[in-house]
Design a protein around this motif. Structure first.
Motif, mmCIF file in Angstrom:
data_model
loop_
_atom_site.group_PDB
_atom_site.id
_atom_site.type_symbol
_atom_site.label_atom_id
_atom_site.label_comp_id
_atom_site.label_asym_id
_atom_site.label_seq_id
_atom_site.Cartn_x
_atom_site.Cartn_y
_atom_site.Cartn_z
ATOM 1 N N PRO A 143 66.573 35.141 15.880
ATOM 2 C CA PRO A 143 67.571 36.196 16.025
ATOM 3 C C PRO A 143 68.452 36.329 14.783
ATOM 4 O O PRO A 143 69.655 36.178 14.839
ATOM 5 N N ARG A 144 67.859 36.611 13.660
ATOM 6 C CA ARG A 144 68.611 36.718 12.410
ATOM 7 C C ARG A 144 69.423 38.013 12.387
ATOM 8 O O ARG A 144 68.938 39.068 12.748
ATOM 9 N N THR A 145 70.670 37.891 11.963
ATOM 10 C CA THR A 145 71.556 39.061 12.011
ATOM 11 C C THR A 145 71.526 39.830 10.689
ATOM 12 O O THR A 145 71.000 39.360 9.688
ATOM 13 N N ALA A 146 72.143 41.007 10.719
ATOM 14 C CA ALA A 146 72.114 41.900 9.558
ATOM 15 C C ALA A 146 72.758 41.255 8.339
ATOM 16 O O ALA A 146 72.250 41.400 7.222
ATOM 17 N N SER A 147 73.872 40.528 8.541
ATOM 18 C CA SER A 147 74.550 39.964 7.370
ATOM 19 C C SER A 147 73.660 38.951 6.654
ATOM 20 O O SER A 147 73.634 38.902 5.427
ATOM 21 N N VAL A 148 72.898 38.174 7.415
ATOM 22 C CA VAL A 148 71.995 37.213 6.791
ATOM 23 C C VAL A 148 70.848 37.958 6.100
ATOM 24 O O VAL A 148 70.453 37.608 4.982
ATOM 25 N N ALA A 149 70.346 38.990 6.756
ATOM 26 C CA ALA A 149 69.250 39.764 6.169
ATOM 27 C C ALA A 149 69.670 40.352 4.826
ATOM 28 O O ALA A 149 68.913 40.338 3.856
ATOM 29 N N ILE A 150 70.902 40.843 4.759
ATOM 30 C CA ILE A 150 71.394 41.428 3.510
ATOM 31 C C ILE A 150 71.529 40.345 2.446
ATOM 32 O O ILE A 150 71.136 40.532 1.298
ATOM 33 N N TYR A 151 72.058 39.211 2.851
ATOM 34 C CA TYR A 151 72.227 38.108 1.903
ATOM 35 C C TYR A 151 70.876 37.671 1.351
ATOM 36 O O TYR A 151 70.720 37.489 0.138
ATOM 37 N N LEU A 183 73.817 42.198 19.457
ATOM 38 C CA LEU A 183 73.814 41.150 20.476
ATOM 39 C C LEU A 183 74.831 40.065 20.122
ATOM 40 O O LEU A 183 75.580 39.591 20.980
ATOM 41 N N ALA A 184 74.851 39.688 18.835
ATOM 42 C CA ALA A 184 75.766 38.627 18.404
ATOM 43 C C ALA A 184 77.216 39.046 18.608
ATOM 44 O O ALA A 184 78.026 38.284 19.121
ATOM 45 N N GLY A 185 77.542 40.282 18.232
ATOM 46 C CA GLY A 185 78.920 40.760 18.362
ATOM 47 C C GLY A 185 79.342 40.894 19.811
ATOM 48 O O GLY A 185 80.373 40.351 20.230
ATOM 49 N N VAL A 186 78.534 41.604 20.591
ATOM 50 C CA VAL A 186 78.891 41.827 21.994
ATOM 51 C C VAL A 186 78.889 40.509 22.755
ATOM 52 O O VAL A 186 79.817 40.205 23.519
ATOM 53 N N GLY A 187 77.865 39.702 22.528
ATOM 54 C CA GLY A 187 77.778 38.406 23.209
ATOM 55 C C GLY A 187 78.953 37.519 22.870
ATOM 56 O O GLY A 187 79.525 36.860 23.747
ATOM 57 N N CYS A 188 79.329 37.507 21.598
ATOM 58 C CA CYS A 188 80.462 36.689 21.176
ATOM 59 C C CYS A 188 81.727 37.132 21.899
ATOM 60 O O CYS A 188 82.507 36.308 22.377
ATOM 61 N N SER A 230 86.833 39.573 18.520
ATOM 62 C CA SER A 230 85.723 38.627 18.653
ATOM 63 C C SER A 230 84.402 39.285 18.266
ATOM 64 O O SER A 230 83.531 38.646 17.676
ATOM 65 N N PHE A 231 84.272 40.554 18.610
ATOM 66 C CA PHE A 231 83.077 41.280 18.199
ATOM 67 C C PHE A 231 82.937 41.234 16.679
ATOM 68 O O PHE A 231 81.857 40.950 16.146
#
Lengths: 272, 293
Positions: free
Chosen positions: A222-230, A75-80, A202-203
């Motif tokens: 809406p936490r994204t994968a990169s934050v989850a990994i961090y 959602l973050a990538g496509v929305g961005c 942008s994606f």
């Protein structure tokens, strides 16, 4: 040149390719290997696990619910990408092809913000987002992404629009198009390569972002994968490297696939 | 005199872009400038300081340390450019088999979020269990493990290295695209005139690549100098201030000391610093290509 490349040239090129592949793939293969190791074997430097384990893969989805974060990243990538196109395409078009007073100044006021460190804006943005209720929402996140997506999209889009043949709009209007129709029916379809390229880049910005996603969302938002990994690495005493590597592998795949699709358009966009 | 229809289009099309720019970029930025002129503690009353924060920053003991590590970190742009240029030139060649596959492979580092790559290098470079130390000792290059992330002389080069490894594919992407657009006939012609490999690069490749080169240098300089997540994750800005590049310093002041006045002072200084580094390239870019003409 390519067909009649000399032997020397071929040797040089293949040597370069091998060096590059080693630089990328040696660390990357180690991620892949680690993803299939048992927790006990993580700390031995081996390339062939003694025991193949898919426990980490199971844990990623069953316990960590990683698909939830992946969906948010999508959602973050496509929305961005969509939002940055909506904001930048009309503006970039006008900057490239219309004359008006203050054009250059306005343009540099936008593109100049490329050098703002985002960290500088994050405090005021976070405070405002909390006040207006955009905090911890995907919409708020997407708007915040535009801080780095728009200036650079406007720049690339304007360059492409400016290089298109000069009298296209006039021709369209001779055939009875209004100003808007000339843009919508003639210019926009012709600008497809740059639109796809900007959407792709942008994606990537949205998909890879950490700073804003981390500041503007919480664990149940809406936490994204990169934050989850961090969070998975920064949290406890013992980092579950094998679980981390699985998440890393999965997160890295969609952008590569998208690149394969966008490649043709990218090369049309960045030619002089 | 423009037709009124055209004027409406200009206004309507500019509105979203300009509104966005004012609300999301310039308003918070100017707010930051204002805050940098105050002592502005988190949860406290601001107090006017004029340029006091700036003089305090320039005279601080960590000022030169931070500046030096920022310069080293921005060297990453040069390293990225070197790798990306080689990769683009190699993967442009038609005789390379499975080119499309290799191009995708080159992208994997950039396709992963930077903090993920950062975490991975933390693992690989770990002095106790990492692969790198293991092999360096195994091959007799090192006697004992180096604490890459906490050794002051190594740490700033290590964060630069990781940034290079992470971000070079962005440059590769754009440079390769520019190379692919050079018509084969240009090279054929150059060959007819007996141009050698270097001459073909100098007189055919480089002129076509110039614009793209400047674009990637400007963009990556700006992006690298604003980077915060990865270097902070790797070293936390330490040891001491050794790896506190300016953007990390902003973070340290804002979120660790709660001193927004100082944070924005460093931030504004970083904007000026970035501008100085970028201006020569921006000037070259403007000179060779004026949009709309």
């Amino acid at each position: 040149m390519s067909d009649r490349a000399t032997g020397f040239q071929r040797v040089l090129a293949y040597a370069g390719l091998i060096a590059l592949l080693a630089m990328v793939l040696v660390p990357y293969s180690y991620i892949v290997v680690t993803a299939f190791k048992t927790p006990g074997e993580i700390f031995e430097v081996t390339w062939i696990p003694e025991e193949l384990s898919v426990d980490a893969w199971r844990e990623v989805f069953a316990i960590n619910e990683f698909h939830r974060y992946l969906w948010n990243s999508l959602l973050a990538g496509v929305g961005c990408a969509v939002l940055s196109l909506l904001i930048s395409v009309p503006g970039a078009y006008v900057f490239a092809r219309k004359n008006f007073r203050g054009r250059e100044v306005l343009f540099y006021l936008i593109v100049g913000t490329l050098i703002f460190p985002f960290i500088l804006l994050i405090v005021p943005i976070t405070i405002t987002w909390i006040q207006v209720g955009l905090y911890n929402s995907i919409v708020g996140l997407l708007i915040a992404f535009q801080i780095f997506a728009v200036p650079f999209s406007v720049w690339i889009l304007r360059g492409y629009f400016a290089r298109m043949p000069r009298h296209l709009e006039e021709c369209a209007m001779v055939y009875g198009c209004t100003q808007f129709q000339a843009f919508y029916k003639v210019m926009l379809p012709l600008a497809k390569p740059v639109i796809v390229s900007v959407a792709f880049l942008s994606f990537l910005l949205g998909w890879n972002d950490f700073l804003f996603s981390n500041m503007l969302t919480t664990g149940d938002g809406p936490r994204t994968a990169s934050v989850a990994i961090y969070v998975a690495t920064a949290g406890g005493e013992r980092i579950e490297w094998e679980v981390m590597m699985v998440m890393t592998l999965i997160t890295g795949i969609p952008p590569v696939i998208l690149y394969m699709i966008a490649q043709k358009h990218l090369s049309r966009t960045f030619s002089t | 005199m423009q037709a009124s229809e055209e004027r409406w289009l200009i206004v309507a099309f500019l509105l979203p872009t300009v509104a966005f720019m004012l609300l999301l970029l310039w308003y918070p930025f100017l707010q930051g400038v204002w805050m940098s002129l105050h002592r502005w503690p988190f949860m406290g009353d601001p107090e006017w300081r004029g340029l006091g924060n700036y003089t305090a920053f320039v005279n601080a003991e960590y000022f030169w340390v931070a500046l030096q590590s920022t310069l080293i970190y921005s060297l990453s742009t040069v390293f990225q450019l070197a790798i990306a240029l080689v990769a683009a030139l190699v993967l442009k060649q038609r005789f390379i088999r499975w080119r499309t596959l290799w191009r995708g492979v080159m992208l994997v580092a950039y396709a992963m979020p930077p903090v993920v790559v950062g975490a991975f290098w933390l693992f690989l470079l770990d002095p106790g269990l990492g692969m790198v130390t293991h092999y360096l000792i195994g091959w007799g290059i090192l006697e004992e493990p180096i604490y890459w992330f906490s050794d002051g002389s190594w740490a700033k080069w290590i964060i630069t290295f990781v940034a290079t490894w992470t971000f070079w594919p962005f440059m590769f992407l754009i440079l390769l695209s520019a190379l692919q657009a050079i018509p084969d006939s240009h090279y054929e012609l150059a060959e007819v005139y007996g141009a050698n490999l270097w001459q073909r690069f100098r007189h055919v490749t480089l002129p076509h690549l110039w614009s793209a080169l400047l674009v990637v240098i400007i963009l990556r300089l700006a992006f690298n100098l604003a980077k915060i997540d990865q270097p902070f994750q790797l070293t936390g800005g330490g040891p001491g201030y050794e790896t506190s590049i300016l953007s990390v310093l902003v973070y340290r002041f804002a979120f660790m000391s709660g001193d927004f006045g100082m944070a924005f002072t460093v931030g504004i200084f970083l904007v000026v610093f970035t501008l100085v580094l970028i201006l020569p390239f921006a000037w070259l870019f403007q000179r060779q290509f004026r949009p709309g003409h």
